[in-house]
Design an enzyme around this catalytic site. Structure first.
Site, PDB file in Angstrom:
ATOM      1  NE  ARG A  22      -2.153  -1.505   3.510  1.00  0.00           N
ATOM      2  CZ  ARG A  22      -1.936  -2.777   3.830  1.00  0.00           C
ATOM      3  NH1 ARG A  22      -2.411  -3.735   3.059  1.00  0.00           N
ATOM      4  NH2 ARG A  22      -1.252  -3.091   4.908  1.00  0.00           N
ATOM      5  CB  THR A  23       3.661   2.452   2.130  1.00  0.00           C
ATOM      6  OG1 THR A  23       2.930   2.259   3.342  1.00  0.00           O
ATOM      7  CG2 THR A  23       4.483   3.727   2.246  1.00  0.00           C
TER       8      THR A  23
ATOM      9  NE  ARG B 185       7.577   1.007   4.725  1.00  0.00           N
ATOM     10  CZ  ARG B 185       6.302   0.618   4.824  1.00  0.00           C
ATOM     11  NH1 ARG B 185       5.944  -0.598   4.471  1.00  0.00           N
ATOM     12  NH2 ARG B 185       5.389   1.455   5.270  1.00  0.00           N
TER      13      ARG B 185
ATOM     14  CG  HIS C 242       4.634   4.936   8.337  1.00  0.00           C
ATOM     15  ND1 HIS C 242       4.598   5.801   7.259  1.00  0.00           N
ATOM     16  CD2 HIS C 242       4.246   3.724   7.851  1.00  0.00           C
ATOM     17  CE1 HIS C 242       4.203   5.143   6.183  1.00  0.00           C
ATOM     18  NE2 HIS C 242       3.985   3.879   6.514  1.00  0.00           N
TER      19      HIS C 242
END
Length: 206
Positions: free
Chosen positions: A54-55, A104, A134
């Protein structure tokens, strides 16, 4: 503001302005042509050393909607397996013309290190660093909360709301960023979970 490394990088006015801008951008999804020229000619690199769906896709789609060129880097199958470091990889991408790096990484503080060394001149966005923070997820959560309570929410913070975060707080980078941003936006944030999974500074706080 050049980098977004922590939810604490944002004050209340900046946070509300970003949420308002996100509402405007969401309306682009309803257009026939879902494209803006804002980042035309810029290159955004999604530098992901952890698995993500998703990110990574969200950042890729957002950059493309703003007309940026996007490079997706995944550690598996890259030169990282041959011992290449974060510094080596980042400098290689910088040499290729990266204007912004979305990072990330499993190591807490990695985004801060990348942004505040002389390794790169690119803007850095923290998409999750270890169990640290985050911030982009916290902004999304704040946007969702605001939409739930105030459909007409432009210019609003979260003053007057009480928010409870339940679970493993100690190891959750999302919870950490949420606690910071909720406080910045005026909400009253609480946590609940086993004492062994709650930061010592929060144990005993209702």
């Amino acid at each position: 503001m050049r980098h977004l490394l922590s939810a604490s990088d944002l004050d209340a006015a900046q946070s509300v302005a970003l949420l308002d801008l996100a509402e405007d951008m969401a309306e682009v999804n309803d257009r026939q042509v879902k494209k803006l020229p804002t980042l035309r000619g810029k290159t955004v690199v999604n530098l992901f050393f952890e698995d993500s769906t998703r990110t990574r896709i969200s950042f890729e789609l957002a950059a493309k909607r703003l007309s940026a060129d996007v490079i997706n880097f995944v550690a598996k199958g890259s030169s990282m397996s041959k011992g290449e470091s974060l510094k080596d990889t980042a400098q290689t991408l910088e040499a290729m013309g990266a204007d912004a790096i979305v990072l990330r990484h499993s190591s807490s503080g990695s985004a801060h290190r990348l942004a505040h060394t002389d390794w790169v001149d690119s803007a850095v966005i923290n998409a999750g660093d270890g169990s640290h923070e985050h911030p982009s997820q916290a902004l999304l959560d704040a946007m969702t909360i605001r939409q739930s309570f105030w459909p007409d929410n432009r210019g609003r913070d979260l003053t007057g709301l009480k928010v409870l975060i339940v679970g493993d707080i100690s190891h959750s980078r999302v919870a950490r960023s949420n606690l910071i941003l909720l406080d910045t936006l005026g909400a009253e944030a609480h946590v609940a979970g086993p004492a062994t999974l709650t930061p010592v500074s929060l144990v005993g706080i209702d």
